[in-house]
Design a protein around this motif. Structure first.
Motif, PDB file in Angstrom:
ATOM      1  N   TYR A  46      -9.745  -9.379   4.558  1.00  0.00           N
ATOM      2  CA  TYR A  46      -9.613 -10.786   5.244  1.00  0.00           C
ATOM      3  C   TYR A  46      -8.313 -11.192   5.380  1.00  0.00           C
ATOM      4  CZ  TYR A  46     -14.479 -10.757   4.030  1.00  0.00           C
ATOM      5  OH  TYR A  46     -15.796 -10.493   4.015  1.00  0.00           O
ATOM      6  N   GLU A  47      -7.256 -10.806   4.550  1.00  0.00           N
ATOM      7  CA  GLU A  47      -5.894 -10.623   4.858  1.00  0.00           C
ATOM      8  C   GLU A  47      -5.418 -10.429   6.159  1.00  0.00           C
ATOM      9  OE1 GLU A  47      -4.415 -10.272   0.145  1.00  0.00           O
ATOM     10  OE2 GLU A  47      -4.115  -8.836   1.573  1.00  0.00           O
ATOM     11  N   LEU A  48      -6.051  -9.173   6.779  1.00  0.00           N
ATOM     12  CA  LEU A  48      -5.831  -8.730   8.052  1.00  0.00           C
ATOM     13  C   LEU A  48      -6.099  -9.677   8.782  1.00  0.00           C
ATOM     14  CD1 LEU A  48      -6.689  -5.297   7.326  1.00  0.00           C
ATOM     15  CD2 LEU A  48      -4.121  -5.982   7.602  1.00  0.00           C
ATOM     16  N   VAL A  49      -7.037 -10.589   8.879  1.00  0.00           N
ATOM     17  CA  VAL A  49      -7.664 -11.673   9.734  1.00  0.00           C
ATOM     18  C   VAL A  49      -6.823 -12.899   9.529  1.00  0.00           C
ATOM     19  CG1 VAL A  49      -9.491 -12.899  10.420  1.00  0.00           C
ATOM     20  CG2 VAL A  49      -9.970 -10.417   9.853  1.00  0.00           C
ATOM     21  N   TYR A  50      -6.727 -13.338   8.541  1.00  0.00           N
ATOM     22  CA  TYR A  50      -6.228 -14.570   8.425  1.00  0.00           C
ATOM     23  C   TYR A  50      -4.758 -14.777   7.809  1.00  0.00           C
ATOM     24  CZ  TYR A  50     -10.969 -15.766   8.338  1.00  0.00           C
ATOM     25  OH  TYR A  50     -12.462 -15.918   8.538  1.00  0.00           O
ATOM     26  N   GLU A  51      -4.128 -13.873   7.541  1.00  0.00           N
ATOM     27  CA  GLU A  51      -2.652 -13.889   7.078  1.00  0.00           C
ATOM     28  C   GLU A  51      -1.611 -12.829   7.726  1.00  0.00           C
ATOM     29  OE1 GLU A  51      -2.345 -13.817   2.892  1.00  0.00           O
ATOM     30  OE2 GLU A  51      -4.271 -14.921   2.498  1.00  0.00           O
ATOM     31  N   ASP A  52      -0.732 -13.171   7.818  1.00  0.00           N
ATOM     32  CA  ASP A  52       0.343 -12.143   8.579  1.00  0.00           C
ATOM     33  C   ASP A  52       1.030 -11.684   7.709  1.00  0.00           C
ATOM     34  OD1 ASP A  52       1.778 -11.056  10.742  1.00  0.00           O
ATOM     35  OD2 ASP A  52       3.134 -12.762  11.012  1.00  0.00           O
ATOM     36  N   LYS A  53       0.670 -10.777   6.622  1.00  0.00           N
ATOM     37  CA  LYS A  53       1.502 -10.100   5.485  1.00  0.00           C
ATOM     38  C   LYS A  53       1.456  -8.566   5.597  1.00  0.00           C
ATOM     39  CE  LYS A  53      -0.367 -10.530   1.342  1.00  0.00           C
ATOM     40  NZ  LYS A  53      -0.760 -10.987   0.196  1.00  0.00           N
ATOM     41  N   HIS A  54       0.551  -8.186   6.704  1.00  0.00           N
ATOM     42  CA  HIS A  54       0.409  -6.685   6.827  1.00  0.00           C
ATOM     43  C   HIS A  54       1.109  -6.543   7.887  1.00  0.00           C
ATOM     44  CE1 HIS A  54      -2.131  -6.266   2.932  1.00  0.00           C
ATOM     45  NE2 HIS A  54      -2.674  -7.369   3.735  1.00  0.00           N
ATOM     46  N   PRO A  55       2.194  -5.520   8.067  1.00  0.00           N
ATOM     47  CA  PRO A  55       2.651  -4.725   9.471  1.00  0.00           C
ATOM     48  C   PRO A  55       1.638  -4.464  10.182  1.00  0.00           C
ATOM     49  CG  PRO A  55       3.495  -3.551   7.595  1.00  0.00           C
ATOM     50  CD  PRO A  55       2.485  -4.331   6.846  1.00  0.00           C
ATOM     51  N   LYS A  56       1.873  -4.588  11.544  1.00  0.00           N
ATOM     52  CA  LYS A  56       0.777  -4.166  12.662  1.00  0.00           C
ATOM     53  C   LYS A  56       0.860  -2.557  12.780  1.00  0.00           C
ATOM     54  CE  LYS A  56      -0.254  -8.413  14.943  1.00  0.00           C
ATOM     55  NZ  LYS A  56      -1.549  -8.669  14.407  1.00  0.00           N
ATOM     56  N   PRO A  57       0.036  -1.980  13.003  1.00  0.00           N
ATOM     57  CA  PRO A  57       0.364  -0.628  13.423  1.00  0.00           C
ATOM     58  C   PRO A  57       0.876  -0.273  14.557  1.00  0.00           C
ATOM     59  CG  PRO A  57      -2.113  -1.029  13.724  1.00  0.00           C
ATOM     60  CD  PRO A  57      -1.276  -2.181  12.907  1.00  0.00           C
ATOM     61  N   ASN A  58       1.807   0.567  14.751  1.00  0.00           N
ATOM     62  CA  ASN A  58       2.484   1.190  15.889  1.00  0.00           C
ATOM     63  C   ASN A  58       1.592   1.629  16.996  1.00  0.00           C
ATOM     64  OD1 ASN A  58       2.391   3.847  15.675  1.00  0.00           O
ATOM     65  ND2 ASN A  58       4.335   3.883  14.705  1.00  0.00           N
ATOM     66  N   PHE A  59       2.158   1.873  18.340  1.00  0.00           N
ATOM     67  CA  PHE A  59       1.314   2.383  19.322  1.00  0.00           C
ATOM     68  C   PHE A  59       0.320   3.457  18.738  1.00  0.00           C
ATOM     69  CE2 PHE A  59      -0.035   4.913  22.960  1.00  0.00           C
ATOM     70  CZ  PHE A  59      -0.778   4.000  23.712  1.00  0.00           C
ATOM     71  N   LEU A  60       1.077   4.692  18.475  1.00  0.00           N
ATOM     72  CA  LEU A  60       0.454   5.758  18.046  1.00  0.00           C
ATOM     73  C   LEU A  60      -0.737   5.711  17.119  1.00  0.00           C
ATOM     74  CD1 LEU A  60       3.110   8.485  18.485  1.00  0.00           C
ATOM     75  CD2 LEU A  60       1.159   8.103  19.980  1.00  0.00           C
ATOM     76  N   LEU A  61      -0.362   5.042  15.854  1.00  0.00           N
ATOM     77  CA  LEU A  61      -1.452   4.662  14.759  1.00  0.00           C
ATOM     78  C   LEU A  61      -2.396   3.922  15.333  1.00  0.00           C
ATOM     79  CD1 LEU A  61      -1.873   5.097  11.942  1.00  0.00           C
ATOM     80  CD2 LEU A  61      -0.554   3.043  11.217  1.00  0.00           C
ATOM     81  N   LYS A  62      -2.181   2.998  16.182  1.00  0.00           N
ATOM     82  CA  LYS A  62      -3.538   2.028  16.588  1.00  0.00           C
ATOM     83  C   LYS A  62      -4.261   2.937  17.421  1.00  0.00           C
ATOM     84  CE  LYS A  62      -4.687  -2.556  17.782  1.00  0.00           C
ATOM     85  NZ  LYS A  62      -4.248  -3.988  18.110  1.00  0.00           N
TER      86      LYS A  62
END
Length: 152
Positions: A46-62
């Motif tokens: 839910y933090e990944l949806v509602y909060e901006d506390k986790h770094p987004k994966p880079n292009f390769l990881l995504k």
């Protein structure tokens, strides 16, 4: 077989009732997390949806996550016991049981109130756009897995 719809009041309340049967000394049937760590672990989704506390994966990881992990996470097949945990979901420090329980219940309630239409085609942190069924499966299956881990 469709998973129960976490966006309905009935199912979200059933999940919350299961959470409310836990207590700070609940022991897992498998795995290493304490009940407080498990609750904090479940909050990460839910933090990944509602909060901006986790770094987004880079292009390769995504690309890797969308190509090789997404289907496993959003399909209807239950998780097996003692699977490898993604780094963002690893909780090693001790957590306060009541705080984590309340946070998780609030996230579940907020998600149910937002509803499936809010989530349909919403961009996920790691997997790109998901439809409402994929969001439901991801939310419900993860919660159910860990509640079963603690026997509820």
């Amino acid at each position: 077989m469709a998973l129960p719809n976490i966006f309905t009041s009935k199912v979200s309340q059933e999940v919350i009732q299961r959470i409310n049967t836990l207590h700070k000394d609940s022991q897992p049937l498998w795995g290493k997390m304490s009940v407080s760590q498990m609750l904090a672990h479940c909050c990460v989704t839910y933090e990944l949806v509602y909060e901006d506390k986790h770094p987004k994966p880079n292009f390769l990881l995504k690309f890797f996550l969308k190509s090789f992990v997404k289907n496993f996470v959003v399909n209807e097949v239950p998780y097996k016991q003692s699977l490898k945990t993604a780094p963002a979901f690893i909780i090693t420090e001790q957590k306060d049981f009541e705080t984590e329980k309340n946070r998780l219940i609030n996230y579940i309630s907020q998600t149910q109130q937002q509803g499936e239409d809010f989530f349909d085609q919403k961009e996920s942190h790691s997997f790109g756009k998901l439809n409402k069924t994929e969001w439901n499966n991801m939310f419900y299956k993860h919660l159910d897995h860990h509640l079963r881990q603690f026997g509820v």
